[in-house]
Design a protein around this motif. Structure first.
Motif, PDB file in Angstrom:
ATOM      1  N   TYR A 110       0.837  -1.191   0.000  1.00  0.00           N
ATOM      2  CA  TYR A 110       0.000   0.000   0.000  1.00  0.00           C
ATOM      3  C   TYR A 110       0.873   1.243   0.000  1.00  0.00           C
ATOM      4  CZ  TYR A 110      -3.123  -3.553   1.909  1.00  0.00           C
ATOM      5  OH  TYR A 110      -3.835  -4.699   2.117  1.00  0.00           O
ATOM      6  N   ARG A 111       0.534   2.188  -0.831  1.00  0.00           N
ATOM      7  CA  ARG A 111       1.149   3.505  -0.796  1.00  0.00           C
ATOM      8  C   ARG A 111       0.132   4.417  -0.129  1.00  0.00           C
ATOM      9  NH1 ARG A 111       5.768   2.945  -3.493  1.00  0.00           N
ATOM     10  NH2 ARG A 111       5.827   1.706  -5.389  1.00  0.00           N
ATOM     11  N   CYS A 112       0.527   4.987   0.997  1.00  0.00           N
ATOM     12  CA  CYS A 112      -0.415   5.743   1.828  1.00  0.00           C
ATOM     13  C   CYS A 112      -0.001   7.209   1.925  1.00  0.00           C
ATOM     14  CB  CYS A 112      -0.450   5.169   3.241  1.00  0.00           C
ATOM     15  SG  CYS A 112      -0.877   3.423   3.301  1.00  0.00           S
ATOM     16  N   SER A 113      -1.004   8.048   2.096  1.00  0.00           N
ATOM     17  CA  SER A 113      -0.731   9.460   2.358  1.00  0.00           C
ATOM     18  C   SER A 113      -1.708   9.967   3.409  1.00  0.00           C
ATOM     19  CB  SER A 113      -0.847  10.295   1.076  1.00  0.00           C
ATOM     20  OG  SER A 113      -2.171  10.272   0.588  1.00  0.00           O
ATOM     21  N   ILE A 114      -1.232  10.908   4.196  1.00  0.00           N
ATOM     22  CA  ILE A 114      -2.025  11.564   5.220  1.00  0.00           C
ATOM     23  C   ILE A 114      -2.018  13.047   4.884  1.00  0.00           C
ATOM     24  CG2 ILE A 114      -2.158  12.183   7.664  1.00  0.00           C
ATOM     25  CD1 ILE A 114      -0.667   9.551   8.257  1.00  0.00           C
ATOM     26  N   THR A 115      -3.178  13.673   4.941  1.00  0.00           N
ATOM     27  CA  THR A 115      -3.259  15.102   4.688  1.00  0.00           C
ATOM     28  C   THR A 115      -4.072  15.787   5.786  1.00  0.00           C
ATOM     29  OG1 THR A 115      -5.241  14.896   3.320  1.00  0.00           O
ATOM     30  CG2 THR A 115      -3.114  14.837   2.180  1.00  0.00           C
ATOM     31  N   ARG A 116      -3.724  17.043   6.021  1.00  0.00           N
ATOM     32  CA  ARG A 116      -4.454  17.863   7.000  1.00  0.00           C
ATOM     33  C   ARG A 116      -4.219  19.325   6.657  1.00  0.00           C
ATOM     34  NH1 ARG A 116      -2.594  20.715  11.732  1.00  0.00           N
ATOM     35  NH2 ARG A 116      -4.249  20.982  13.236  1.00  0.00           N
ATOM     36  N   LYS A 117      -5.280  20.115   6.671  1.00  0.00           N
ATOM     37  CA  LYS A 117      -5.177  21.568   6.522  1.00  0.00           C
ATOM     38  C   LYS A 117      -5.870  22.188   7.710  1.00  0.00           C
ATOM     39  CE  LYS A 117      -4.659  22.068   1.618  1.00  0.00           C
ATOM     40  NZ  LYS A 117      -4.951  22.862   0.468  1.00  0.00           N
ATOM     41  N   ALA A 118      -5.198  23.154   8.333  1.00  0.00           N
ATOM     42  CA  ALA A 118      -5.756  23.783   9.534  1.00  0.00           C
ATOM     43  C   ALA A 118      -5.088  25.125   9.782  1.00  0.00           C
ATOM     44  CB  ALA A 118      -5.547  22.867  10.741  1.00  0.00           C
ATOM     45  N   PRO A 119      -5.729  25.975  10.575  1.00  0.00           N
ATOM     46  CA  PRO A 119      -5.105  27.269  10.923  1.00  0.00           C
ATOM     47  C   PRO A 119      -4.062  27.131  12.031  1.00  0.00           C
ATOM     48  CG  PRO A 119      -7.284  27.126  11.887  1.00  0.00           C
ATOM     49  CD  PRO A 119      -7.105  25.892  11.044  1.00  0.00           C
ATOM     50  N   GLU A 120      -3.749  25.883  12.419  1.00  0.00           N
ATOM     51  CA  GLU A 120      -2.756  25.624  13.455  1.00  0.00           C
ATOM     52  C   GLU A 120      -1.718  24.640  12.927  1.00  0.00           C
ATOM     53  OE1 GLU A 120      -5.165  23.771  16.362  1.00  0.00           O
ATOM     54  OE2 GLU A 120      -6.285  25.572  16.838  1.00  0.00           O
ATOM     55  N   MET A 121      -0.493  24.771  13.417  1.00  0.00           N
ATOM     56  CA  MET A 121       0.566  23.825  13.059  1.00  0.00           C
ATOM     57  C   MET A 121       0.299  22.487  13.740  1.00  0.00           C
ATOM     58  SD  MET A 121       4.016  26.137  13.367  1.00  0.00           S
ATOM     59  CE  MET A 121       5.064  24.773  12.979  1.00  0.00           C
ATOM     60  N   THR A 122       0.922  21.427  13.238  1.00  0.00           N
ATOM     61  CA  THR A 122       0.834  20.149  13.933  1.00  0.00           C
ATOM     62  C   THR A 122       1.649  20.239  15.216  1.00  0.00           C
ATOM     63  OG1 THR A 122       2.710  19.276  12.694  1.00  0.00           O
ATOM     64  CG2 THR A 122       0.527  18.781  11.838  1.00  0.00           C
ATOM     65  N   ALA A 123       1.240  19.507  16.209  1.00  0.00           N
ATOM     66  CA  ALA A 123       1.940  19.505  17.496  1.00  0.00           C
ATOM     67  C   ALA A 123       3.029  18.438  17.482  1.00  0.00           C
ATOM     68  CB  ALA A 123       0.952  19.222  18.624  1.00  0.00           C
ATOM     69  N   THR A 124       3.995  18.569  18.380  1.00  0.00           N
ATOM     70  CA  THR A 124       5.018  17.544  18.549  1.00  0.00           C
ATOM     71  C   THR A 124       5.040  17.090  19.994  1.00  0.00           C
ATOM     72  OG1 THR A 124       6.722  19.191  18.952  1.00  0.00           O
ATOM     73  CG2 THR A 124       6.488  18.424  16.697  1.00  0.00           C
ATOM     74  N   GLU A 125       5.445  15.832  20.172  1.00  0.00           N
ATOM     75  CA  GLU A 125       5.623  15.253  21.514  1.00  0.00           C
ATOM     76  C   GLU A 125       7.059  14.762  21.608  1.00  0.00           C
ATOM     77  OE1 GLU A 125       1.359  13.160  22.384  1.00  0.00           O
ATOM     78  OE2 GLU A 125       2.894  11.957  21.426  1.00  0.00           O
ATOM     79  N   ASP A 126       7.662  14.888  22.753  1.00  0.00           N
ATOM     80  CA  ASP A 126       9.023  14.348  22.942  1.00  0.00           C
ATOM     81  C   ASP A 126       8.989  13.084  23.741  1.00  0.00           C
ATOM     82  OD1 ASP A 126      10.348  16.304  21.475  1.00  0.00           O
ATOM     83  OD2 ASP A 126      10.329  17.666  23.166  1.00  0.00           O
TER      84      ASP A 126
END
Length: 126
Positions: A110-126
Motif C-alpha cells: 500500500y502507498r499511503c498518504s495523510i493530509t491535513r489543513k488547519a489554521p494551526e501547526m501540527t503539534a510535537t511530543e518528545d
C-alpha cells in the motif's frame, strides 16, 4: 539521521483515546508542513507519505476503516520526535492505494498518504 524520515505511524479514529500502530516500512516515507498566508490568516498544510508492505485481508480492513475518516495520526521521525497530525477540531485523512506489480523485486503493498489543513501547526511530543 534525517528527521523528516518516518519510522513509525500510529492512528486513532476520533473520538477514541488510544493509538494503534500501522505496520509501515520504516524509513519508507517522509512528511512536510507548508504554511501559507491567506486573506484570513495562516493555513498549515501537512502531508505525509509512507508504504505498508504485503497485501493481506487484515491490513485491507484497517486501511478501509481509516480511509477518509476523521482521525489523528502520531508520526515518529528518525530522531524519535512524535508529530501529531490531526485533532478533534481539525482531523487528518488517510488515503491509500494498493500496488501488486507481480514482477520480481517490485513493490507489493500500500502507498499511503495523510493530509491535513488547519489554521494551526501540527503539534510535537518528545
Amino acid at each position: 539521521m534525517n528527521s523528516g524520515v518516518i519510522t513509525k505511524v500510529e492512528y486513532r479514529i476520533l473520538p477514541e483515546v488510544n493509538f494503534s500502530q500501522l505496520d509501515v516500512i520504516p524509513q519508507s516515507g517522509k512528511f512536510n508542513e507548508d504554511p501559507q498566508k491567506t486573506g484570513a490568516g495562516m493555513l498549515y498544510s501537512f502531508s505525509a507519505g509512507f508504504n505498508i508492505a504485503k497485501l493481506n485481508q487484515g491490513t485491507d480492513e484497517i486501511i478501509s476503516n481509516l480511509t477518509d475518516r476523521k482521525a489523528q495520526f502520531r508520526i515518529t521521525d528518525a530522531n524519535g520526535t512524535r508529530h501529531l497530525a490531526g485533532d478533534d477540531s481539525y482531523p487528518a485523512r488517510l488515503y491509500a492505494s494498493r500496488h501488486a506489480d507481480g514482477q520480481p523485486g517490485s513493490f507489493n503493498g500500500y502507498r499511503c498518504s495523510i493530509t491535513r489543513k488547519a489554521p494551526e501547526m501540527t503539534a510535537t511530543e518528545d
